[in-house]
Motif scaffolding. Structure first.
Motif, PDB file in Angstrom:
ATOM      1  N   PRO A 268     -12.943   1.397  -6.043  1.00 36.68           N
ATOM      2  CA  PRO A 268     -12.538   2.653  -5.397  1.00 36.68           C
ATOM      3  C   PRO A 268     -11.025   2.817  -5.391  1.00 36.68           C
ATOM      4  CG  PRO A 268     -14.182   1.510  -4.071  1.00 36.68           C
ATOM      5  CD  PRO A 268     -13.763   0.552  -5.141  1.00 36.68           C
ATOM      6  N   ALA A 269     -10.559   4.032  -5.681  1.00 33.83           N
ATOM      7  CA  ALA A 269      -9.129   4.325  -5.656  1.00 33.83           C
ATOM      8  C   ALA A 269      -8.656   4.510  -4.218  1.00 33.83           C
ATOM      9  CB  ALA A 269      -8.850   5.588  -6.460  1.00 33.83           C
ATOM     10  N   PRO A 270      -7.388   4.218  -3.917  1.00 35.15           N
ATOM     11  CA  PRO A 270      -6.886   4.328  -2.538  1.00 35.15           C
ATOM     12  C   PRO A 270      -7.024   5.721  -1.951  1.00 35.15           C
ATOM     13  CG  PRO A 270      -5.334   3.152  -3.932  1.00 35.15           C
ATOM     14  CD  PRO A 270      -6.369   3.719  -4.827  1.00 35.15           C
ATOM     15  N   ASP A 271      -6.923   6.752  -2.798  1.00 34.41           N
ATOM     16  CA  ASP A 271      -6.982   8.124  -2.314  1.00 34.41           C
ATOM     17  C   ASP A 271      -8.318   8.789  -2.615  1.00 34.41           C
ATOM     18  OD1 ASP A 271      -6.735   8.282  -5.041  1.00 34.41           O
ATOM     19  OD2 ASP A 271      -5.263   9.907  -5.030  1.00 34.41           O
ATOM     20  N   GLY A 272      -9.291   7.999  -3.061  1.00 28.68           N
ATOM     21  CA  GLY A 272     -10.605   8.549  -3.370  1.00 28.68           C
ATOM     22  C   GLY A 272     -10.696   9.236  -4.712  1.00 28.68           C
ATOM     23  N   ARG A 273      -9.672   9.120  -5.528  1.00 31.63           N
ATOM     24  CA  ARG A 273      -9.682   9.755  -6.837  1.00 31.63           C
ATOM     25  C   ARG A 273     -10.856   9.237  -7.675  1.00 31.63           C
ATOM     26  NH1 ARG A 273      -4.689   9.434 -11.255  1.00 31.63           N
ATOM     27  NH2 ARG A 273      -5.527  10.952 -12.754  1.00 31.63           N
ATOM     28  N   ALA A 274     -11.513  10.158  -8.356  1.00 27.16           N
ATOM     29  CA  ALA A 274     -12.640   9.791  -9.204  1.00 27.16           C
ATOM     30  C   ALA A 274     -12.121   9.315 -10.557  1.00 27.16           C
ATOM     31  CB  ALA A 274     -13.581  10.973  -9.378  1.00 27.16           C
ATOM     32  N   LEU A 275     -12.250   8.031 -10.826  1.00 29.64           N
ATOM     33  CA  LEU A 275     -11.760   7.454 -12.071  1.00 29.64           C
ATOM     34  C   LEU A 275     -12.882   7.120 -13.040  1.00 29.64           C
ATOM     35  CD1 LEU A 275      -9.056   5.120 -10.509  1.00 29.64           C
ATOM     36  CD2 LEU A 275      -8.640   7.158 -11.875  1.00 29.64           C
ATOM     37  N   GLY A 276     -14.117   7.401 -12.624  1.00 30.16           N
ATOM     38  CA  GLY A 276     -15.256   7.147 -13.511  1.00 30.16           C
ATOM     39  C   GLY A 276     -15.330   5.683 -13.903  1.00 30.16           C
ATOM     40  N   ASP A 277     -15.461   5.435 -15.196  1.00 33.73           N
ATOM     41  CA  ASP A 277     -15.590   4.057 -15.674  1.00 33.73           C
ATOM     42  C   ASP A 277     -14.259   3.503 -16.178  1.00 33.73           C
ATOM     43  OD1 ASP A 277     -15.321   5.628 -17.892  1.00 33.73           O
ATOM     44  OD2 ASP A 277     -17.051   4.809 -18.981  1.00 33.73           O
ATOM     45  N   LYS A 278     -13.155   4.106 -15.740  1.00 32.50           N
ATOM     46  CA  LYS A 278     -11.848   3.648 -16.190  1.00 32.50           C
ATOM     47  C   LYS A 278     -11.311   2.516 -15.310  1.00 32.50           C
ATOM     48  CE  LYS A 278     -10.040   8.033 -18.046  1.00 32.50           C
ATOM     49  NZ  LYS A 278      -8.956   9.033 -17.887  1.00 32.50           N
ATOM     50  N   PRO A 279     -10.790   1.453 -15.924  1.00 34.07           N
ATOM     51  CA  PRO A 279     -10.028   0.490 -15.128  1.00 34.07           C
ATOM     52  C   PRO A 279      -8.691   1.116 -14.726  1.00 34.07           C
ATOM     53  CG  PRO A 279      -9.880  -0.053 -17.439  1.00 34.07           C
ATOM     54  CD  PRO A 279     -10.843   1.104 -17.348  1.00 34.07           C
ATOM     55  N   TRP A 280      -8.057   0.573 -13.724  1.00 32.06           N
ATOM     56  CA  TRP A 280      -6.770   1.082 -13.295  1.00 32.06           C
ATOM     57  C   TRP A 280      -5.935  -0.067 -12.742  1.00 32.06           C
ATOM     58  CZ3 TRP A 280      -5.912   1.343  -7.802  1.00 32.06           C
ATOM     59  CH2 TRP A 280      -7.055   1.116  -7.023  1.00 32.06           C
ATOM     60  N   ALA A 281      -4.729   0.220 -12.318  1.00 29.70           N
ATOM     61  CA  ALA A 281      -3.847  -0.810 -11.773  1.00 29.70           C
ATOM     62  C   ALA A 281      -3.163  -0.270 -10.529  1.00 29.70           C
ATOM     63  CB  ALA A 281      -2.823  -1.237 -12.815  1.00 29.70           C
ATOM     64  N   ARG A 282      -2.594  -1.176  -9.763  1.00 34.56           N
ATOM     65  CA  ARG A 282      -1.840  -0.749  -8.591  1.00 34.56           C
ATOM     66  C   ARG A 282      -0.635  -1.651  -8.381  1.00 34.56           C
ATOM     67  NH1 ARG A 282      -5.591  -0.644  -3.526  1.00 34.56           N
ATOM     68  NH2 ARG A 282      -3.645   0.170  -2.630  1.00 34.56           N
ATOM     69  N   SER A 283       0.412  -1.074  -7.806  1.00 35.53           N
ATOM     70  CA  SER A 283       1.627  -1.842  -7.555  1.00 35.53           C
ATOM     71  C   SER A 283       2.289  -1.323  -6.288  1.00 35.53           C
ATOM     72  CB  SER A 283       2.599  -1.714  -8.737  1.00 35.53           C
ATOM     73  OG  SER A 283       3.708  -2.568  -8.575  1.00 35.53           O
ATOM     74  N   ARG A 284       3.172  -2.140  -5.730  1.00 35.46           N
ATOM     75  CA  ARG A 284       3.900  -1.744  -4.525  1.00 35.46           C
ATOM     76  C   ARG A 284       5.390  -1.956  -4.760  1.00 35.46           C
ATOM     77  NH1 ARG A 284       2.705  -0.479   0.651  1.00 35.46           N
ATOM     78  NH2 ARG A 284       4.513  -0.549   2.042  1.00 35.46           N
ATOM     79  N   PHE A 285       6.171  -0.968  -4.345  1.00 35.79           N
ATOM     80  CA  PHE A 285       7.623  -1.028  -4.492  1.00 35.79           C
ATOM     81  C   PHE A 285       8.258  -0.506  -3.211  1.00 35.79           C
ATOM     82  CE2 PHE A 285      11.524   0.907  -6.798  1.00 35.79           C
ATOM     83  CZ  PHE A 285      12.279  -0.222  -6.536  1.00 35.79           C
ATOM     84  N   ASP A 286       8.786  -1.405  -2.412  1.00 31.67           N
ATOM     85  CA  ASP A 286       9.481  -1.026  -1.182  1.00 31.67           C
ATOM     86  C   ASP A 286      10.966  -0.920  -1.476  1.00 31.67           C
ATOM     87  OD1 ASP A 286       7.250  -0.889   0.596  1.00 31.67           O
ATOM     88  OD2 ASP A 286       7.140  -3.081   0.528  1.00 31.67           O
ATOM     89  N   ILE A 287      11.504   0.261  -1.254  1.00 34.93           N
ATOM     90  CA  ILE A 287      12.866   0.609  -1.643  1.00 34.93           C
ATOM     91  C   ILE A 287      13.779   0.514  -0.414  1.00 34.93           C
ATOM     92  CG2 ILE A 287      14.333   2.487  -2.467  1.00 34.93           C
ATOM     93  CD1 ILE A 287      11.728   3.499  -3.951  1.00 34.93           C
ATOM     94  N   VAL A 288      14.937  -0.119  -0.592  1.00 31.17           N
ATOM     95  CA  VAL A 288      15.933  -0.209   0.481  1.00 31.17           C
ATOM     96  C   VAL A 288      17.228   0.420  -0.025  1.00 31.17           C
ATOM     97  CG1 VAL A 288      17.228  -1.735   1.985  1.00 31.17           C
ATOM     98  CG2 VAL A 288      14.879  -2.337   1.355  1.00 31.17           C
ATOM     99  N   LEU A 289      17.688   1.446   0.684  1.00 28.83           N
ATOM    100  CA  LEU A 289      18.892   2.177   0.278  1.00 28.83           C
ATOM    101  C   LEU A 289      20.123   1.656   1.022  1.00 28.83           C
ATOM    102  CD1 LEU A 289      17.598   5.867   0.188  1.00 28.83           C
ATOM    103  CD2 LEU A 289      17.730   4.211  -1.702  1.00 28.83           C
ATOM    104  N   ALA A 290      21.200   1.534   0.287  1.00 28.72           N
ATOM    105  CA  ALA A 290      22.483   1.161   0.888  1.00 28.72           C
ATOM    106  C   ALA A 290      23.163   2.418   1.433  1.00 28.72           C
ATOM    107  CB  ALA A 290      23.395   0.499  -0.147  1.00 28.72           C
ATOM    108  N   PRO A 291      23.976   2.290   2.463  1.00 29.42           N
ATOM    109  CA  PRO A 291      24.692   3.478   2.976  1.00 29.42           C
ATOM    110  C   PRO A 291      25.703   3.985   1.963  1.00 29.42           C
ATOM    111  CG  PRO A 291      25.484   1.478   4.048  1.00 29.42           C
ATOM    112  CD  PRO A 291      24.292   1.071   3.227  1.00 29.42           C
ATOM    113  N   ALA A 292      25.987   5.281   2.025  1.00 35.68           N
ATOM    114  CA  ALA A 292      27.022   5.857   1.163  1.00 35.68           C
ATOM    115  C   ALA A 292      28.368   5.261   1.545  1.00 35.68           C
ATOM    116  CB  ALA A 292      27.043   7.365   1.301  1.00 35.68           C
ATOM    117  N   ARG A 293      29.257   5.188   0.584  1.00 33.74           N
ATOM    118  CA  ARG A 293      30.583   4.615   0.864  1.00 33.74           C
ATOM    119  C   ARG A 293      31.442   5.622   1.605  1.00 33.74           C
ATOM    120  NH1 ARG A 293      31.970   1.897  -5.024  1.00 33.74           N
ATOM    121  NH2 ARG A 293      29.964   0.923  -5.359  1.00 33.74           N
TER     122      ARG A 293
END
Length: 293
Positions: A268-293
């Motif tokens: 099952p996809a995280p958002d319920g998307r219908a992917l049929g018989d397709k394999p899929w992948a997932r990844s996580r990217f947590d972004i940290v921003l530096a303050p402007a100079r």
């Protein structure tokens, strides 16, 4: 061996050229032109550059210019493969706490990419295995950054960006905004290794020096938010064999290598998307921003 008399001639010329910039009104331009002259003359003198080699260099740069147009930036490609792009990034993005590391912009960013909703699909018709990416945008104190603009772009599974096709397609790119809690999510296609364009002068240079044009698999990001330093970066695919071989533009940083977990067909996809018989992948990217100079 260079005689003292010859050395005086060469050093005298360098000094004369540097002195010609003495009345430059802009102090920064003056500094840049003087330093460029010193280093360029030093290179010529150190290597004892021949006139034929200098002519070849001019012909090469002319070819780079002729190859560049509104869809292909051969000069950026040249900057990338010489490591100049990454060195400029290193100089201008000093470490700040645990802020996400920056890497090369690349030649295939396009302004005014499609807006997608959170959880939307930036892939469009790009060929490849569907991939779900999620994460957060936070500051270096751990606070969420809502409303950050997140630009994403990538090549398809055949190794081409949409602008490399001739049918005016728009695929594999889009932008979205982080939620009030700093979170974001979208669909794309799983990145795969691909060669940078190597049918032009930069490709000929790589071939001449025995270097591969292949880039490690990656997904581009540019994240902007008021009062924060703009972040241009990628994430790379953990386990990609190209990581061991090397990235043709020196863009890989260990902190940017992320797991792209394969999901069997029918998962099952995280958002319920219908992917049929397709394999899929997932990844996580947590972004940290530096303050402007």
């Amino acid at each position: 061996m260079t005689t003292d008399a010859q050395r005086q001639v060469e050093e005298g010329l360098t000094a004369e050229v540097i002195a010609s910039f003495a009345r430059t009104p802009d102090p920064r331009l003056k500094e840049l032109m003087e330093a460029l002259t010193r280093h360029l003359h030093a290179f010529i003198r150190e290597t004892r550059l021949t006139e034929q080699e200098w002519t070849k260099a001019i012909e090469f740069l002319t070819a780079v210019g002729h190859t560049t147009d509104d869809r292909r930036q051969e000069f950026i490609l040249l900057s990338d493969v010489l490591g100049a792009s990454m060195q400029t990034i290193a100089v201008n993005n000093e470490a700040h706490g645990d802020a996400t590391e920056a890497t090369v912009f690349g030649p295939f960013f396009v302004e005014e990419s499609p807006l997608v909703d959170d959880g939307g699909d930036i892939a469009g018709d790009a060929a490849g295995t569907p991939c779900w990416v999620e994460g957060t945008v936070r500051d270096t104190d751990g606070n969420p950054v809502p409303g950050a603009r997140i630009e994403v772009w990538e090549a398809d599974e055949d190794g081409f960006y949409d602008v490399q096709y001739t049918d005016e397609r728009v695929a594999g790119r889009g932008h979205l905004f982080s939620r009030p809690d700093g979170g974001f999510s979208f669909w794309c296609v799983t990145p795969t290794p691909y060669p940078i364009p190597h049918d032009g002068p930069v490709g000929a240079l790589l071939d001449a020096v025995g270097r591969s044009p292949v880039r490690a698999a990656h997904l581009h990001f540019m994240v902007t938010a008021a009062n924060y330093r703009t972040l241009v970066t990628h994430i790379f695919v953990e386990g990609d064999p190209q990581l061991e071989v090397g990235d043709s533009v020196f863009g890989v940083k260990e902190s940017l290598v992320k797991r792209f977990a394969d999901q069997p067909a029918g998962t099952p996809a995280p958002d319920g998307r219908a992917l049929g018989d397709k394999p899929w992948a997932r990844s996580r990217f947590d972004i940290v921003l530096a303050p402007a100079r």
